[in-house]
Design an enzyme around this catalytic site. Structure first.
Site, PDB file in Angstrom:
ATOM      1  N   ASN A 142       0.803  -1.230   0.000  1.00  0.00           N
ATOM      2  CA  ASN A 142       0.000   0.000   0.000  1.00  0.00           C
ATOM      3  C   ASN A 142       0.837   1.282   0.000  1.00  0.00           C
ATOM      4  O   ASN A 142       0.477   2.280   0.615  1.00  0.00           O
ATOM      5  CB  ASN A 142      -1.024  -0.020   1.138  1.00  0.00           C
ATOM      6  CG  ASN A 142      -0.371  -0.145   2.500  1.00  0.00           C
ATOM      7  OD1 ASN A 142       0.848  -0.239   2.604  1.00  0.00           O
ATOM      8  ND2 ASN A 142      -1.178  -0.129   3.543  1.00  0.00           N
ATOM      9  N   HIS A 145       4.113   3.837   4.556  1.00  0.00           N
ATOM     10  CA  HIS A 145       3.839   3.667   5.983  1.00  0.00           C
ATOM     11  C   HIS A 145       3.648   5.055   6.586  1.00  0.00           C
ATOM     12  O   HIS A 145       4.274   6.015   6.152  1.00  0.00           O
ATOM     13  CB  HIS A 145       5.023   2.972   6.671  1.00  0.00           C
ATOM     14  CG  HIS A 145       4.940   3.032   8.181  1.00  0.00           C
ATOM     15  ND1 HIS A 145       4.204   2.128   8.896  1.00  0.00           N
ATOM     16  CD2 HIS A 145       5.460   3.903   9.084  1.00  0.00           C
ATOM     17  CE1 HIS A 145       4.284   2.435  10.192  1.00  0.00           C
ATOM     18  NE2 HIS A 145       5.048   3.505  10.324  1.00  0.00           N
ATOM     19  N   GLU A 156       9.760   5.012  16.030  1.00  0.00           N
ATOM     20  CA  GLU A 156      10.106   4.628  14.655  1.00  0.00           C
ATOM     21  C   GLU A 156      11.218   5.508  14.091  1.00  0.00           C
ATOM     22  O   GLU A 156      12.146   5.014  13.429  1.00  0.00           O
ATOM     23  CB  GLU A 156       8.845   4.693  13.780  1.00  0.00           C
ATOM     24  CG  GLU A 156       7.839   3.615  14.165  1.00  0.00           C
ATOM     25  CD  GLU A 156       6.460   3.768  13.518  1.00  0.00           C
ATOM     26  OE1 GLU A 156       5.600   2.912  13.778  1.00  0.00           O
ATOM     27  OE2 GLU A 156       6.240   4.742  12.759  1.00  0.00           O
TER      28      GLU A 156
HETATM   29  P1  IDP Z   1      -1.488   1.189   8.540  1.00  0.00           P
HETATM   30  O1  IDP Z   1      -0.218   1.009   7.713  1.00  0.00           O
HETATM   31  O2  IDP Z   1      -2.554   1.900   7.766  1.00  0.00           O
HETATM   32  O3  IDP Z   1      -1.212   1.821   9.884  1.00  0.00           O
HETATM   33  P2  IDP Z   1      -1.754  -1.333   9.949  1.00  0.00           P
HETATM   34  O4  IDP Z   1      -3.045  -1.919  10.407  1.00  0.00           O
HETATM   35  O5  IDP Z   1      -0.852  -0.732  10.982  1.00  0.00           O
HETATM   36  O6  IDP Z   1      -2.090  -0.272   8.800  1.00  0.00           O
HETATM   37  O7  IDP Z   1      -0.973  -2.487   9.173  1.00  0.00           O
HETATM   38  C1  IDP Z   1       0.408  -2.356   8.883  1.00  0.00           C
HETATM   39  C2  IDP Z   1       0.628  -2.791   7.449  1.00  0.00           C
HETATM   40  O8  IDP Z   1       0.322  -4.183   7.330  1.00  0.00           O
HETATM   41  C3  IDP Z   1      -0.253  -2.131   6.399  1.00  0.00           C
HETATM   42  O9  IDP Z   1       0.198  -0.863   5.986  1.00  0.00           O
HETATM   43  C4  IDP Z   1      -0.205  -3.138   5.267  1.00  0.00           C
HETATM   44  O10 IDP Z   1       1.017  -3.055   4.528  1.00  0.00           O
HETATM   45  C5  IDP Z   1      -0.212  -4.467   6.040  1.00  0.00           C
HETATM   46  N1  IDP Z   1      -1.587  -4.987   6.198  1.00  0.00           N
HETATM   47  C6  IDP Z   1      -2.574  -4.486   6.990  1.00  0.00           C
HETATM   48  N2  IDP Z   1      -3.689  -5.225   6.889  1.00  0.00           N
HETATM   49  C7  IDP Z   1      -3.397  -6.226   6.026  1.00  0.00           C
HETATM   50  C8  IDP Z   1      -4.150  -7.344   5.512  1.00  0.00           C
HETATM   51  O11 IDP Z   1      -5.326  -7.552   5.849  1.00  0.00           O
HETATM   52  N3  IDP Z   1      -3.501  -8.156   4.637  1.00  0.00           N
HETATM   53  C9  IDP Z   1      -2.208  -7.966   4.251  1.00  0.00           C
HETATM   54  N4  IDP Z   1      -1.473  -6.937   4.713  1.00  0.00           N
HETATM   55  C10 IDP Z   1      -2.048  -6.068   5.583  1.00  0.00           C
HETATM   56 MG    MG Z   2      -0.026   1.126  11.456  1.00  0.00          MG
END
Ligand code: IDP
Ligand code: MG
Length: 167
Positions: A142, A145, A156
């Site tokens: 995505n 970060h 971090e």
């Molecule tokens: P964020 O990056 O929007 O804070 P988080 O819930 O902290 O989201 O998750 C960390 C990272 O883990 C996400 O940015 C994404 O790359 C990955 N991730 C989150 N949810 C999923 C999922 O359901 N499947 C695969 N990867 C995920």
């Molecule tokens: Mg996060």
């Protein structure tokens, strides 16, 4: 000049602390920094430039930045908070699959402002014009970060950068 010759018997040079300060070079107020990474999918797609442009256009100042590849061990440590989540293994291998850009960004209310700029974790749910809407490939790959709290922003930023790498 930070090396000073001393008269000790060994005749070696001593490093003095004269010009080395433990204080940050700029007085950045607490709550005004966030930490970001441009993730491997966005680097691979040649989107470092367009993403940095969005960051600058949104009024963030770059405090620190480096281009590097994370080992699986380092990525695992960085994402340790997600260790129990089902996607942890996929996340660690993805984040160590290619180079990333790590950066510390400064703006008033940086954490919340940057979360708004990047959009929802799942790019299909991200608002129009956000970095993830524009550049992310999937919920895992995505594009970027962004820290989720001031406390984590500091943790971090300290994980990646020393004081002498911040401006
Ligand atoms: P964020 O990056 O929007 O804070 P988080 O819930 O902290 O989201 O998750 C960390 C990272 O883990 C996400 O940015 C994404 O790359 C990955 N991730 C989150 N949810 C999923 C999922 O359901 N499947 C695969 N990867 C995920
Ligand atoms: Mg996060």
């Amino acid at each position: 000049m930070w090396l000073k010759k001393t008269n000790n018997v060994s005749g070696l040079f001593d490093i003095t602390t004269k010009c080395i300060s433990l204080q940050p070079k700029k007085n950045i107020m607490a709550g005004n920094i966030t930490f970001t990474m441009i993730k491997p999918d966005a680097v691979e797609a040649n989107n470092i430039g367009p993403i940095l442009a969005k960051i600058n256009q949104a009024g963030f100042r770059i405090v620190a930045m480096k281009y590097m590849k994370l080992s699986a061990e380092t990525a695992g440590k960085f994402y340790e908070v997600h260790k129990e989540r089902p996607f942890y293994g996929e996340l660690v291998s993805y984040m160590s699959s290619g180079p990333i850009v790590a950066a510390v960004l400064e703006k008033a209310n940086a954490v919340a402002e940057y979360r708004t700029l990047i959009g929802a974790t799942d790019p299909t749910k991200a608002d129009e014009g956000t970095i993830r809407k524009l550049f992310a490939k999937s919920i895992a790959a995505n594009a970027v970060h962004g820290s989720d709290s001031d406390e984590n922003a500091n943790i971090e930023a300290n994980f990646f950068f020393s004081q002498i790498e911040r401006f």
